[in-house]
Design an enzyme around this catalytic site. Sequence first.
Site, PDB file in Angstrom:
ATOM      1  NE  ARG A  33      -3.899  -2.302   0.974  1.00  0.00           N
ATOM      2  CZ  ARG A  33      -3.917  -3.460   0.296  1.00  0.00           C
ATOM      3  NH1 ARG A  33      -3.159  -3.611  -0.777  1.00  0.00           N
ATOM      4  NH2 ARG A  33      -4.696  -4.457   0.675  1.00  0.00           N
ATOM      5  CD  GLU A 178     -12.122 -11.372   6.190  1.00  0.00           C
ATOM      6  OE1 GLU A 178     -11.510 -11.070   7.233  1.00  0.00           O
ATOM      7  OE2 GLU A 178     -11.936 -10.797   5.106  1.00  0.00           O
ATOM      8  CE  LYS A 220     -13.424  -8.068   6.791  1.00  0.00           C
ATOM      9  NZ  LYS A 220     -12.451  -7.130   7.328  1.00  0.00           N
ATOM     10  N   GLY A 263     -13.152  -6.356  -0.588  1.00  0.00           N
ATOM     11  CA  GLY A 263     -12.609  -7.361  -1.496  1.00  0.00           C
ATOM     12  C   GLY A 263     -12.023  -6.870  -2.810  1.00  0.00           C
TER      13      GLY A 263
END
Length: 338
Positions: A33, A178, A220, A263
């Site tokens: 990132r 999740e 989740k 996602g």
Amino acid sequence: MRKQVLEEIAQAMVADGQGILAADESTGTIKKRFDSINATSTEDSRRDYREMLFRTTEAMQNNISGVILYDETIRQKAADGTPLTEIMVAAGALPGIKVDAGAKDLAGHPGEMVTEGLDGLRERLSEYHQLGAKFAKWRAVLNITDNAPSAACLNANTHALARYAALCQEAEIVPIVEPEVIMDGSHSVERCYEVTSAALTALYEQLAMQNVHLEGTILKPNMIVSGTQNAVQADVQQVAEMTLDCFHKCVPQAVPGIVFLSGGQSDELATAHLDAMNKIGNLPWKLSFSYGRALQAAPLKAWGGKAENVAEAQAAFAHRAKMNGLAALGQWDASLEG
Ligand code: 5MM
């Protein structure tokens, strides 16, 4: 296990108009990132970036009920020496912690993954509880191909999720479960429905087998969307209707809340999907968000690794948090995006 404590935490996580900030990028992911904005990833720069988000008072007080942290972050102190967890608690958001050890290749099943991290988890949860964690997260990764996920992959991943959830509840920590069906691929929206439904069915069978108290859990999941490489993309209303249809069939009403992952959806599409589902309404569970990229892409870009951009980045974060807070109530409109 004190069921009432778990239930109260779970309810607080899905309080009206609030959702979760997923800020649990592992060191490798946060580096990617930061690379995208030409910033260097160091312990201090990661701290500065996350401190900036947690000090965005407007977002944290009004729209963020909790933050999923990475191991490094739950132990970190802000530049002025205040523990980062104290900053978020002061703003009314609960600290949470990612406890899985990541998805690894599933032996005997090329291309499929199984999430690891059960060894020593009881002891780690006890420490995280002392560090202030009220909830935890474990993510299973399910890739779609013509033959995947296999029954073996679904079984291994949902078994691990259920063992993790039981250990969390023993430690008075609410488990976020999740099972992420990955969007990448050329599959249809119907195939996403089929796989998600198989994953959720297997998950709730395993949670029941491990005596997990569903009222003290949060789900989740992914939404039911077309594979990113499919030329035919389901529109917002179809995604909302198919996702709700699948969840009404597969998610027990005892579950207090469903907080979606984004996602890889664009910021605004993730908001529009959540809003469309809440506009349909008549739901047994709260429907909110637990977005990573869809909450952070805008502030990350605005920040660009530079201290002089902090105010602009915080404004970008506050805006996305507010838009998603409205979507959690079914009160968002594209015209509010400005
Ligand atoms: C924030 O990203 C999370 C951590 O990923 P890594 O362990 O790979 O670094 C991720 O698990 C995240 O919490 C969820 O998948 C939701 O994030 P998105 O970006 O899909 O909303």
